[in-house]
Design a protein around this motif. Structure first.
Motif, PDB file in Angstrom:
ATOM      1  N   ARG A 125      -3.065   1.664  -1.506  1.00  0.00           N
ATOM      2  CA  ARG A 125      -3.500   3.051  -1.601  1.00  0.00           C
ATOM      3  C   ARG A 125      -2.277   3.954  -1.504  1.00  0.00           C
ATOM      4  O   ARG A 125      -1.269   3.599  -0.895  1.00  0.00           O
ATOM      5  N   TYR A 126      -2.386   5.116  -2.116  1.00  0.00           N
ATOM      6  CA  TYR A 126      -1.276   6.058  -2.204  1.00  0.00           C
ATOM      7  C   TYR A 126      -1.719   7.397  -1.633  1.00  0.00           C
ATOM      8  O   TYR A 126      -2.636   8.028  -2.155  1.00  0.00           O
ATOM      9  N   ASP A 127      -1.093   7.818  -0.528  1.00  0.00           N
ATOM     10  CA  ASP A 127      -1.434   9.070   0.140  1.00  0.00           C
ATOM     11  C   ASP A 127      -0.175   9.867   0.438  1.00  0.00           C
ATOM     12  O   ASP A 127       0.743   9.357   1.082  1.00  0.00           O
ATOM     13  N   ASN A 128      -0.136  11.114  -0.015  1.00  0.00           N
ATOM     14  CA  ASN A 128       0.943  12.053   0.322  1.00  0.00           C
ATOM     15  C   ASN A 128       2.343  11.483   0.115  1.00  0.00           C
ATOM     16  O   ASN A 128       3.217  11.609   0.969  1.00  0.00           O
ATOM     17  N   GLY A 129       2.568  10.824  -1.010  1.00  0.00           N
ATOM     18  CA  GLY A 129       3.895  10.314  -1.329  1.00  0.00           C
ATOM     19  C   GLY A 129       4.255   8.997  -0.678  1.00  0.00           C
ATOM     20  O   GLY A 129       5.390   8.558  -0.767  1.00  0.00           O
ATOM     21  N   VAL A 130       3.298   8.348  -0.006  1.00  0.00           N
ATOM     22  CA  VAL A 130       3.565   7.062   0.647  1.00  0.00           C
ATOM     23  C   VAL A 130       2.585   6.019   0.115  1.00  0.00           C
ATOM     24  O   VAL A 130       1.371   6.227   0.144  1.00  0.00           O
ATOM     25  N   LEU A 131       3.113   4.910  -0.378  1.00  0.00           N
ATOM     26  CA  LEU A 131       2.299   3.790  -0.838  1.00  0.00           C
ATOM     27  C   LEU A 131       2.050   2.864   0.340  1.00  0.00           C
ATOM     28  O   LEU A 131       2.986   2.435   1.011  1.00  0.00           O
ATOM     29  N   HIS A 132       0.783   2.562   0.620  1.00  0.00           N
ATOM     30  CA  HIS A 132       0.391   1.670   1.709  1.00  0.00           C
ATOM     31  C   HIS A 132      -0.152   0.388   1.091  1.00  0.00           C
ATOM     32  O   HIS A 132      -1.139   0.427   0.357  1.00  0.00           O
ATOM     33  N   LEU A 133       0.471  -0.741   1.388  1.00  0.00           N
ATOM     34  CA  LEU A 133      -0.002  -2.039   0.912  1.00  0.00           C
ATOM     35  C   LEU A 133      -0.464  -2.871   2.092  1.00  0.00           C
ATOM     36  O   LEU A 133       0.225  -2.950   3.112  1.00  0.00           O
ATOM     37  N   THR A 134      -1.602  -3.504   1.938  1.00  0.00           N
ATOM     38  CA  THR A 134      -2.078  -4.488   2.905  1.00  0.00           C
ATOM     39  C   THR A 134      -2.170  -5.809   2.154  1.00  0.00           C
ATOM     40  O   THR A 134      -2.975  -5.940   1.231  1.00  0.00           O
ATOM     41  N   LEU A 135      -1.319  -6.736   2.520  1.00  0.00           N
ATOM     42  CA  LEU A 135      -1.219  -8.010   1.815  1.00  0.00           C
ATOM     43  C   LEU A 135      -1.608  -9.141   2.761  1.00  0.00           C
ATOM     44  O   LEU A 135      -0.802  -9.584   3.585  1.00  0.00           O
TER      45      LEU A 135
END
Length: 148
Positions: free
Chosen positions: A124-134
C-alpha cells in the motif's frame, strides 16, 4: 605560555570543498554550471523490519503516484521500481533558473534472509511512503534431525 592543540589532518581536509569553491566562481552568472545536470538519481531509502511471520518494508517515494510503482518478488529477492514524472507547464514569460527536482526512473533491489510467500504479499502507498508486508514462506521440507 601558549597552549598546545592536537593536529587532526582529517578535520583540515573536511573543511576544504573544491566543488563549492569552484562553484563560487559561477555565482551571479546567468547560466548554471553544467555538472549540475549530471547529478545521480536519488536514493530510494528503505527500512526493513521483521517479525515471526513477515518482513515489513517502508520505502520513501515522494512525488510518485501509486500507478507508477512496480514491486516484484522472486524467492527472497525484492525489486522496487518507479518512474518520477515532472510536469512542465510554464507560462509564456516564465523561464526556469534552477531546479533540484529529479525526474526519471528509480530502482532498488535487495535480498531478504528467507523466501517470501508472494501470493500473500500486501503493498500500500500512503503519503509518499510505500508499505510492503511480505509473509515468510513456511519451509515444510526443513526438519531437524537428532544425532545419535
Amino acid at each position: 605560555m601558549t597552549s598546545m592543540t592536537r593536529w587532526n589532518p582529517i578535520k583540515a581536509v573536511s573543511r576544504f570543498d573544491p566543488v563549492a569553491t569552484f562553484d563560487d566562481l559561477f555565482r551571479g552568472l546567468t547560466t548554471r554550471p553544467m555538472w549540475r545536470d549530471l547529478e545521480a538519481s536519488p536514493d530510494l531509502p528503505i527500512d526493513v523490519t521483521e517479525d515471526a511471520k513477515a518482513f515489513h518494508i517502508k520505502a520513501e517515494m515522494p512525488g510518485i503516484t501509486k500507478d507508477d510503482i512496480e514491486v516484484s518478488v522472486e524467492g527472497s529477492q525484492v525489486a522496487i521500481s518507479a518512474e518520477v514524472r515532472r510536469e512542465t507547464k510554464k507560462k509564456d514569460d516564465e523561464r526556469e533558473l534552477y531546479t533540484e527536482r529529479y525526474y526519471g526512473k528509480v530502482y532498488r533491489a535487495f535480498s531478504l534472509p528467507s523466501d517470501i510467500d508472494s501470493s500473500k504479499a500486501d503493498a500500500r502507498y500512503d503519503n509518499g511512503v510505500l508499505h510492503l508486508t511480505l509473509p515468510k514462506k513456511s519451509n515444510g521440507s526443513m526438519r531437524k534431525i537428532a544425532v545419535n
